[in-house]
Design an enzyme around this catalytic site. Structure first.
Site, PDB file in Angstrom:
ATOM      1  N   LYS A 173       0.836  -1.197   0.000  1.00 31.09           N
ATOM      2  CA  LYS A 173       0.000   0.000   0.000  1.00 31.09           C
ATOM      3  C   LYS A 173       0.871   1.247   0.000  1.00 31.09           C
ATOM      4  O   LYS A 173       1.800   1.353   0.793  1.00 31.09           O
ATOM      5  CB  LYS A 173      -0.937  -0.031   1.206  1.00 31.09           C
ATOM      6  CG  LYS A 173      -1.926  -1.195   1.160  1.00 31.09           C
ATOM      7  CD  LYS A 173      -2.770  -1.299   2.401  1.00 31.09           C
ATOM      8  CE  LYS A 173      -1.991  -1.791   3.598  1.00 31.09           C
ATOM      9  NZ  LYS A 173      -2.842  -2.111   4.756  1.00 31.09           N
ATOM     10  N   THR A 204      -9.150   8.173   9.053  1.00 28.09           N
ATOM     11  CA  THR A 204      -8.669   6.986   8.335  1.00 28.09           C
ATOM     12  C   THR A 204      -8.549   5.760   9.235  1.00 28.09           C
ATOM     13  O   THR A 204      -7.877   4.795   8.875  1.00 28.09           O
ATOM     14  CB  THR A 204      -7.301   7.276   7.693  1.00 28.09           C
ATOM     15  OG1 THR A 204      -6.369   7.656   8.726  1.00 28.09           O
ATOM     16  CG2 THR A 204      -7.403   8.401   6.674  1.00 28.09           C
ATOM     17  N   GLY A 206      -8.920   2.379  10.572  1.00 33.57           N
ATOM     18  CA  GLY A 206      -9.421   1.112  10.050  1.00 33.57           C
ATOM     19  C   GLY A 206      -9.303   0.929   8.552  1.00 33.57           C
ATOM     20  O   GLY A 206      -9.875  -0.015   8.000  1.00 33.57           O
ATOM     21  N   THR A 207      -8.533   1.783   7.870  1.00 33.02           N
ATOM     22  CA  THR A 207      -8.433   1.643   6.411  1.00 33.02           C
ATOM     23  C   THR A 207      -7.781   0.319   6.008  1.00 33.02           C
ATOM     24  O   THR A 207      -8.204  -0.321   5.049  1.00 33.02           O
ATOM     25  CB  THR A 207      -7.650   2.811   5.788  1.00 33.02           C
ATOM     26  OG1 THR A 207      -6.419   2.988   6.499  1.00 33.02           O
ATOM     27  CG2 THR A 207      -8.449   4.101   5.851  1.00 33.02           C
ATOM     28  N   GLY A 208      -6.745  -0.078   6.718  1.00 37.14           N
ATOM     29  CA  GLY A 208      -6.072  -1.330   6.385  1.00 37.14           C
ATOM     30  C   GLY A 208      -6.963  -2.538   6.578  1.00 37.14           C
ATOM     31  O   GLY A 208      -7.007  -3.445   5.728  1.00 37.14           O
ATOM     32  N   CYS A 209      -7.694  -2.546   7.689  1.00 36.59           N
ATOM     33  CA  CYS A 209      -8.624  -3.643   7.959  1.00 36.59           C
ATOM     34  C   CYS A 209      -9.694  -3.712   6.875  1.00 36.59           C
ATOM     35  O   CYS A 209     -10.042  -4.794   6.379  1.00 36.59           O
ATOM     36  CB  CYS A 209      -9.310  -3.440   9.310  1.00 36.59           C
ATOM     37  SG  CYS A 209      -8.210  -3.224  10.715  1.00 36.59           S
TER      38      CYS A 209
END
Length: 265
Positions: A173, A204, A206-209
């Protein structure tokens, strides 16, 4: 109905972890199941406390799911200790799990450490080789690859190294100021850039989850890896663009931005 299993920690403010995964998987059209690795006391300002599940209880959760409703895809998020990672790796191997997406969560949005130092090596030795796809951000990729990443060319080198080391696809990412939210997919010896427009939204959490769960959901539905990444990026862009503003810190996205039915009124 296709199904997906989230193996991750619980987020008490609902923006990341298990809660974000359930929302994301549901909005992406699959039935969501869970195995909780830890309880966290956290909000948009930071993580206050973490209480891990015991290895035996995590094993019981995984066996309960796999014995009854076999998941079409598995997403793995926060796993803090070596013992828990070993349980996950063992059960995924024994149950012949498929479409495994690993988000190697190491630090929260508020910079709280979410994995013990010794657990990183256990993850690389036992869990990542089972993955279909891993989704590190740049700081995580630097830890896993041992490389400094300062440019798009560095991202390409790191993604290829990780893919070859663990025998899986890698979605590295962008973000973290290296480029304008462009992500890089390494799969089967080839590289593909997914361009993204940076959305001016400070919330932002929790964007990765959310991204990894959306990818898992689309894999569960039978989409190719590239199409799953494409659809997941579209979904997360919509969730960010909805400009939800909750909490006093880095708030959550609106996972239900596309919800439009008679029950939402």
């Amino acid at each position: 109905m296709r199904t997906a299993l989230s193996i991750a920690g619980s987020d008490s403010c609902g923006g990341a972890g298990i809660q974000a995964d359930i929302k994301t998987m549901t909005m992406n059209g699959v039935y969501a199941m869970t195995a909780v690795t830890a309880l966290t006391a956290q909000n948009t300002l930071g993580v206050r406390a973490i209480q891990e599940a015991t290895p035996e209880f995590l094993r019981q959760q995984l066996d309960a799911v796999f014995e009854d409703i076999f998941p079409d895809a598995v997403k793995i998020g926060m796993v803090a200790s070596s013992d828990l990672i070993r349980v996950i790796a063992d059960r995924l191997h024994c149950c012949k799990a498929m479409n495994i997406v690993v988000d190697p969560v190491m630090v929260s949005t508020s910079n709280a450490a979410l994995i013990k130092t010794d657990a990183v090596s256990t993850m690389t030795e036992e869990l990542l080789p089972l993955a279909t796809l891993i989704t590190p951000n740049i700081p995580e990729a630097q830890v896993l690859s041992g490389m400094e990443i300062h440019s798009s060319a560095d991202m390409e080198k790191a993604a290829e190294q990780l893919g070859k080391s663990y025998g899986c696809a890698v979605l590295l990412k962008g973000g973290h100021c290296v480029n304008d939210a462009n992500d890089l997919l390494y799969s089967n010896g080839t590289l593909r850039w997914f361009e993204g427009k940076r959305i001016d939204n400070p919330n932002t959490h929790g964007t990765g989850c959310t991204l990894s769960s959306a990818i898992a959901a689309n894999l569960a539905k039978g989409y190719t890896l590239e199409k799953s990444v494409e659809r997941a990026k579209d979904y997360i862009s919509g969730a960010l663009a909805a400009m939800l503003d909750l909490g006093k810190g880095s708030g959550p996205m609106n996972h239900a931005f596309a919800l439009n039915n008679k029950y939402s009124d």
